[in-house]
Design a protein around this motif. Structure first.
Motif, short mmCIF file in Angstrom:
data_model
loop_
_atom_site.label_atom_id
_atom_site.label_comp_id
_atom_site.label_asym_id
_atom_site.label_seq_id
_atom_site.Cartn_x
_atom_site.Cartn_y
_atom_site.Cartn_z
N PRO A 114 0.82 -1.21 0.00
CA PRO A 114 0.00 0.00 0.00
C PRO A 114 0.85 1.26 0.00
CG PRO A 114 0.05 -0.99 2.18
CD PRO A 114 0.74 -1.95 1.26
N LYS A 115 0.20 2.39 -0.14
CA LYS A 115 0.89 3.68 -0.17
C LYS A 115 1.71 3.87 1.10
CE LYS A 115 0.00 8.65 -0.64
NZ LYS A 115 -1.05 9.69 -0.83
N ALA A 116 2.93 4.32 0.93
CA ALA A 116 3.83 4.48 2.06
C ALA A 116 3.30 5.54 3.03
CB ALA A 116 5.22 4.88 1.58
N MET A 117 3.47 5.25 4.32
CA MET A 117 3.06 6.16 5.38
C MET A 117 4.26 6.46 6.28
SD MET A 117 -0.20 6.64 4.77
CE MET A 117 -0.89 7.31 6.28
N LYS A 118 4.16 7.53 7.03
CA LYS A 118 5.15 7.84 8.05
C LYS A 118 4.42 8.17 9.34
CE LYS A 118 5.51 12.78 6.93
NZ LYS A 118 6.42 13.89 6.53
N LEU A 119 5.14 8.09 10.45
CA LEU A 119 4.57 8.43 11.75
C LEU A 119 5.11 9.78 12.20
CD1 LEU A 119 4.83 5.00 13.62
CD2 LEU A 119 2.81 6.02 12.57
N VAL A 120 4.23 10.59 12.77
CA VAL A 120 4.61 11.89 13.30
C VAL A 120 4.13 11.97 14.75
CG1 VAL A 120 4.50 12.99 11.03
CG2 VAL A 120 2.47 12.99 12.50
N THR A 121 4.63 12.96 15.48
CA THR A 121 4.22 13.14 16.88
C THR A 121 3.69 14.56 17.05
OG1 THR A 121 6.53 13.66 17.43
CG2 THR A 121 5.79 11.40 17.78
N PRO A 122 2.39 14.75 16.87
CA PRO A 122 1.81 16.09 17.00
C PRO A 122 1.92 16.64 18.41
CG PRO A 122 0.10 14.42 16.80
CD PRO A 122 1.39 13.72 16.55
N LYS A 123 1.70 17.94 18.55
CA LYS A 123 1.86 18.60 19.85
C LYS A 123 0.85 18.12 20.87
CE LYS A 123 4.09 22.79 18.07
NZ LYS A 123 4.02 24.26 17.95
N THR A 124 -0.33 17.74 20.42
CA THR A 124 -1.34 17.20 21.34
C THR A 124 -1.98 15.97 20.73
OG1 THR A 124 -3.14 18.56 20.44
CG2 THR A 124 -1.86 19.50 22.27
N LEU A 125 -2.52 15.13 21.60
CA LEU A 125 -3.26 13.95 21.18
C LEU A 125 -4.57 13.89 21.95
CD1 LEU A 125 -0.44 11.22 21.13
CD2 LEU A 125 -1.48 12.32 19.14
N ASP A 126 -5.52 13.18 21.40
CA ASP A 126 -6.81 12.96 22.05
C ASP A 126 -7.46 14.28 22.46
OD1 ASP A 126 -8.93 11.43 23.05
OD2 ASP A 126 -8.05 11.33 25.05
N ASP A 127 -7.60 15.18 21.47
CA ASP A 127 -8.26 16.48 21.69
C ASP A 127 -7.65 17.26 22.85
OD1 ASP A 127 -10.07 16.05 19.58
OD2 ASP A 127 -11.43 14.93 20.89
N GLY A 128 -6.33 17.19 22.97
CA GLY A 128 -5.64 17.97 23.99
C GLY A 128 -5.45 17.27 25.32
N THR A 129 -5.91 16.03 25.44
CA THR A 129 -5.72 15.30 26.70
C THR A 129 -4.24 15.11 27.01
OG1 THR A 129 -7.80 14.10 26.40
CG2 THR A 129 -6.22 13.16 27.96
N TYR A 130 -3.44 14.88 25.96
CA TYR A 130 -2.01 14.66 26.13
C TYR A 130 -1.24 15.73 25.38
CZ TYR A 130 -3.76 10.03 27.40
OH TYR A 130 -4.45 9.00 27.99
N THR A 131 -0.20 16.24 26.01
CA THR A 131 0.65 17.27 25.42
C THR A 131 2.06 16.72 25.24
OG1 THR A 131 -0.63 19.03 26.50
CG2 THR A 131 1.57 19.61 25.70
N LEU A 132 2.62 16.94 24.07
CA LEU A 132 3.95 16.42 23.78
C LEU A 132 4.98 16.97 24.76
CD1 LEU A 132 5.74 14.73 21.83
CD2 LEU A 132 6.05 16.84 20.50
N ASP A 133 5.71 16.07 25.39
CA ASP A 133 6.78 16.45 26.31
C ASP A 133 8.13 16.33 25.62
OD1 ASP A 133 8.01 17.15 28.75
OD2 ASP A 133 8.31 15.04 29.26
N LYS A 134 8.36 15.19 24.98
CA LYS A 134 9.62 14.96 24.26
C LYS A 134 9.34 14.09 23.04
CE LYS A 134 12.39 15.29 28.43
NZ LYS A 134 13.27 14.59 29.40
N GLY A 135 9.86 14.54 21.90
CA GLY A 135 9.73 13.76 20.67
C GLY A 135 10.99 12.99 20.37
N THR A 136 11.05 12.43 19.18
CA THR A 136 12.18 11.59 18.80
C THR A 136 13.50 12.34 18.90
OG1 THR A 136 10.73 10.38 17.26
CG2 THR A 136 13.11 10.11 16.96
N ASP A 137 13.56 13.55 18.37
CA ASP A 137 14.81 14.31 18.39
C ASP A 137 15.21 14.68 19.81
OD1 ASP A 137 14.98 14.14 15.65
OD2 ASP A 137 14.13 16.13 15.28
N ASP A 138 14.23 15.06 20.63
CA ASP A 138 14.54 15.42 22.02
C ASP A 138 15.13 14.23 22.76
OD1 ASP A 138 13.37 18.03 21.77
OD2 ASP A 138 11.40 17.09 21.92
N LEU A 139 14.51 13.07 22.59
CA LEU A 139 15.00 11.88 23.27
C LEU A 139 16.37 11.46 22.71
CD1 LEU A 139 11.61 10.00 23.37
CD2 LEU A 139 12.85 10.85 25.35
#
Length: 280
Positions: A114-139
């Motif tokens: 199937p069409k290639a996909m990539k994964l991203v880490t948005p600033k919030t998830l679940d309508d703002g329930t979770y806020t990004l603390d550290k992404g791949t580059d930070d870690l």
């Protein structure tokens, strides 16, 4: 002890750990306790053999628990303030364990999927329930990365999220994208990341399959694990021909198995699936 003798080594043995040094508290604040061992100090490392020819995604490159580090040792129980450290160590450990298990298999290298996909880490998830603390580059900048263990053509994505209404709680996201020939095996192996050494989570509710948005939406599988005999956490996984991810909800308020709602978190995971997958 003689005054001429050197002082004893610190809690990390005086040398760099397998991640290039002691891991900081993933939620900041300088809460590292001197008596707490490096949670990754006994890691067997990420030495996946990279020279083997492709044998289909899902074929383990080595026997055993796929090289994930021992589950982080829990901090000693010492009052309510210690809860933050439990969450921090738990989320940090699961971010890495989930990704390492994904990297313990090889890619098919096919071009007809199937069409290639990539994964991203948005600033919030679940309508703002979770806020990004550290992404791949930070870690990665902190020394927490498993990209070097990934098969050729696979990209690892890691993230830690804090719950917006409770800094003591969080969400761990571990995933990869590439060309996957055996998603079912990948899903199985990701759940095996919970098995291992001292302090590993115990499975309290067995895996169950969900289709939260119907047959046309993602299929996710979830189970409930018990962390450090204190916190119950639902863990959900999706695996497709283009990407796979593990999502773990570490809520400090979930102190009994009935608090960890797999059905609800499966719906949350379906939303995270939509928010983190983008065309490559």
């Amino acid at each position: 002890m003689s005054h001429n003798q050197p002082p004893p080594p610190g809690p990390y043995g005086g040398g760099p750990g397998p991640y290039g040094g002691a891991q900081p508290n993933p939620y900041g604040g300088g809460q590292q306790q001197p008596a707490e061992p490096n949670p990754y100090a006994q890691s067997p490392g990420y030495g996946y053999p990279q020279a083997q020819p492709p044998q289909g995604y899902g074929y383990p490159q080595q026997a055993g628990p796929y090289g994930q580090p021992p589950y982080p040792a829990p901090p000693a129980a010492s009052g309510g303030g210690n809860r933050t450290k439990i969450i921090a160590v738990t989320v940090a450990g699961l971010v890495v364990v989930g990704a390492i298990v994904t990297g313990a298999v090889v890619l098919s290298g096919g071009d007809d999927g199937p069409k290639a996909m990539k994964l991203v880490t948005p600033k919030t998830l679940d309508d703002g329930t979770y806020t990004l603390d550290k992404g791949t580059d930070d870690l990665d900048n902190e020394g927490t990365s498993v990209q070097g263990s990934m098969p050729e053509g696979a990209t690892s994505v890691l993230a830690q999220y804090k719950r917006s209404d409770d800094d003591n709680s969080g969400l761990a996201f571990s995933g990869m994208y590439g060309d996957i020939s055996d998603p079912d095996t990948v899903r199985d192996e990701m759940f095996k990341g919970f098995a291992g050494g001292d302090g590993s989570p115990s499975v309290e509710r067995k895996r169950k399959r969900f289709e939260p948005t119907g047959a046309d939406g993602p299929s996710v599988e979830c189970e409930v694990v018990k962390l450090y005999d204190r916190i119950y956490a639902p863990a959900c996984v999706w695996a497709e021909e283009t990407d796979a991810a593990m999502v773990l909800d570490v809520n400090a308020e979930n102190t009994s198995v009935s608090d960890a709602d797999m059905d609800s978190f499966a719906k949350v995971t379906a939303g995270i699936y939509q928010d983190t997958r983008k065309p490559a």
